[in-house]
Design a protein around this motif. Structure first.
Motif, PDB file in Angstrom:
ATOM      1  N   ILE A 259       0.713  -1.012  -0.057  1.00  0.00           N
ATOM      2  CA  ILE A 259       0.017   0.011  -0.040  1.00  0.00           C
ATOM      3  C   ILE A 259       0.756   1.308   0.096  1.00  0.00           C
ATOM      4  O   ILE A 259       2.083   1.237   0.438  1.00  0.00           O
ATOM      5  N   PRO A 260       0.344   2.151  -0.449  1.00  0.00           N
ATOM      6  CA  PRO A 260       1.062   3.519  -0.590  1.00  0.00           C
ATOM      7  C   PRO A 260       1.863   4.148   0.769  1.00  0.00           C
ATOM      8  O   PRO A 260       3.149   4.388   0.562  1.00  0.00           O
ATOM      9  N   ASN A 261       1.276   4.065   1.705  1.00  0.00           N
ATOM     10  CA  ASN A 261       1.904   4.363   3.050  1.00  0.00           C
ATOM     11  C   ASN A 261       1.872   3.266   3.823  1.00  0.00           C
ATOM     12  O   ASN A 261       1.043   2.965   4.793  1.00  0.00           O
ATOM     13  N   PRO A 262       2.742   2.380   3.552  1.00  0.00           N
ATOM     14  CA  PRO A 262       2.698   0.943   4.335  1.00  0.00           C
ATOM     15  C   PRO A 262       2.690   0.995   5.891  1.00  0.00           C
ATOM     16  O   PRO A 262       3.195   1.737   6.554  1.00  0.00           O
ATOM     17  N   LEU A 263       1.779   0.104   6.410  1.00  0.00           N
ATOM     18  CA  LEU A 263       1.454  -0.200   7.636  1.00  0.00           C
ATOM     19  C   LEU A 263       2.747  -0.775   8.249  1.00  0.00           C
ATOM     20  O   LEU A 263       2.957  -0.650   9.591  1.00  0.00           O
ATOM     21  N   LEU A 264       3.268  -1.783   7.692  1.00  0.00           N
ATOM     22  CA  LEU A 264       4.454  -2.570   8.172  1.00  0.00           C
ATOM     23  C   LEU A 264       5.341  -3.187   7.023  1.00  0.00           C
ATOM     24  O   LEU A 264       4.630  -3.383   6.087  1.00  0.00           O
ATOM     25  N   THR A 265       6.480  -3.199   7.160  1.00  0.00           N
ATOM     26  CA  THR A 265       7.485  -3.746   5.877  1.00  0.00           C
ATOM     27  C   THR A 265       8.424  -4.671   6.662  1.00  0.00           C
ATOM     28  O   THR A 265       8.491  -4.816   7.894  1.00  0.00           O
ATOM     29  N   PRO A 266       8.898  -5.620   5.644  1.00  0.00           N
ATOM     30  CA  PRO A 266       9.526  -6.656   6.378  1.00  0.00           C
ATOM     31  C   PRO A 266      10.931  -6.100   7.087  1.00  0.00           C
ATOM     32  O   PRO A 266      11.236  -6.664   8.197  1.00  0.00           O
ATOM     33  N   ASP A 267      11.430  -5.124   6.814  1.00  0.00           N
ATOM     34  CA  ASP A 267      12.555  -4.509   7.276  1.00  0.00           C
ATOM     35  C   ASP A 267      12.330  -3.753   8.592  1.00  0.00           C
ATOM     36  O   ASP A 267      13.023  -3.982   9.821  1.00  0.00           O
ATOM     37  N   GLN A 268      10.968  -3.331   8.998  1.00  0.00           N
ATOM     38  CA  GLN A 268      10.438  -2.678  10.078  1.00  0.00           C
ATOM     39  C   GLN A 268      10.407  -4.024  11.190  1.00  0.00           C
ATOM     40  O   GLN A 268      10.623  -3.942  12.431  1.00  0.00           O
ATOM     41  N   VAL A 269       9.835  -5.087  10.627  1.00  0.00           N
ATOM     42  CA  VAL A 269       9.832  -6.348  11.642  1.00  0.00           C
ATOM     43  C   VAL A 269      11.279  -6.695  12.125  1.00  0.00           C
ATOM     44  O   VAL A 269      11.318  -6.988  13.282  1.00  0.00           O
ATOM     45  N   GLU A 270      12.278  -6.639  11.204  1.00  0.00           N
ATOM     46  CA  GLU A 270      13.631  -6.882  11.857  1.00  0.00           C
ATOM     47  C   GLU A 270      14.051  -5.890  12.616  1.00  0.00           C
ATOM     48  O   GLU A 270      14.742  -6.132  13.802  1.00  0.00           O
TER      49      GLU A 270
END
Length: 313
Positions: A259-270
């Motif tokens: 989505i345009p303003n991501p709620l969560l990205t894989p990098d943020q999980v890390e």
């Protein structure tokens, strides 16, 4: 030389931290040159100072002529440029590592007195997050190119228009639960945006011939779960706090990042696998003579809009 003769170039000045910083600098009679991609969209910054005190410069941060025009005749340069997630046009390495290298070289050529750079708390060698890897490389590039620099590493920054409490308060408007990634155990030391701005102003006065690094954490330490509990108390909502294991969150993030303003990205999980607290190895807010505001002092002043009935709720 009087302060009103000192000129500061700010890159990334149109963002959340930039507005708070400029209010403090203009009160001290600094003149400010704001380097921005879209000056015609940043006219709201000019009233933060007296007429003529804030100038806007249309700047491509990778164009040498543009950057030189912005830093010309300046005493100090402040770099606030950063992104929280990658897009097709903006990558972590480009924004957090290549631009600081480019800027610090030009500052050295122009004999700028001091370069102040905003990095991130938790930067360390061999970090699994691409965000943190790029932040570390940016710090190294600056230290190699410009000796009298100051690097500030803030934890989560909160205040009006922040992208943390406002984000989760808005999620609580339409979801019956708030996600606790990794069980919500990650530790943070949230710092008030006004205190980060104060720290930048204080470092302008430092007389350092070698790079100085400051880790900026607020006066209190919270787990992610505790931060969500504080938020829900302030907006007077009851929501289930739902623990989500890291592996499931990582899987979900591949869809949420689209989505345009991501709620969560894989990098943020890390990123959430590491605590975001002051290490004790570097100077801190206290070394700059700043005690720091608490969440309870600041959060109620702006988060009330998410309550039923707003400030009267």
């Amino acid at each position: 030389m009087q302060n009103n003769q000192k000129i500061i170039a700010i890159f990334g000045g149109g963002g959340f931290l930039g507005k708070h910083l400029m209010r403090q600098l203009t009160k001290l009679d600094y003149r400010i040159k704001v380097a921005t991609r879209n000056p015609y969209l940043k006219g709201h910054l000019k009233p933060l100072g007296n007429p003529g005190q804030i100038e806007l410069f249309k700047t491509n941060i990778f164009d040498k002529d543009d950057v030189n025009r912005a830093i010309k005749n300046c005493d100090f340069v402040i770099n606030l440029v950063g992104i929280l997630h990658e897009t097709r046009r903006q990558k972590f390495n480009q924004i957090h590592a290549e631009f600081p290298a480019f800027l610090s070289k030009l500052c050295s050529e122009k004999n700028i007195k001091k370069l102040i750079h905003i990095s991130a708390l938790g930067v360390k060698e061999k970090h699994i997050s691409l965000y943190m890897q790029s932040k570390l490389q940016g710090e190294k590039n600056i230290q190699n190119n410009f000796k009298s620099s100051v690097i500030l590493r803030p934890s989560i920054v909160f205040g009006p228009d922040d992208k943390f409490f406002n984000k989760f308060a808005s999620i609580a408007q339409f979801l019956p639960f708030l996600p606790l990634i990794g069980g919500g155990k990650t530790k943070f030391e949230p710092i008030y945006v006004g205190d980060v701005a104060k720290a930048i102003v204080k470092t302008l006065e430092l007389n350092n011939s070698q790079t100085k690094i400051y880790e900026l954490g607020g006066p209190e330490n919270f787990s992610f779960k505790q931060l969500m509990e504080v938020l829900l108390q302030e907006i007077k909502k009851k929501r289930l706090l739902l623990p989500i294991p890291f592996n499931i969150a990582k899987f979900q993030s591949y869809f949420l990042q689209i989505i345009p303003n991501p709620l969560l990205t894989p990098d943020q999980v890390e990123l959430l696998k590491y605590n975001n607290v002051v290490s004790g190895e570097y100077n801190t807010l206290k070394d700059l003579g700043i005690s720091g505001k608490t969440i309870r002092e600041i959060l109620p002043k702006y988060i009330y809009r998410y309550r039923v009935g707003g400030q009267f709720g």
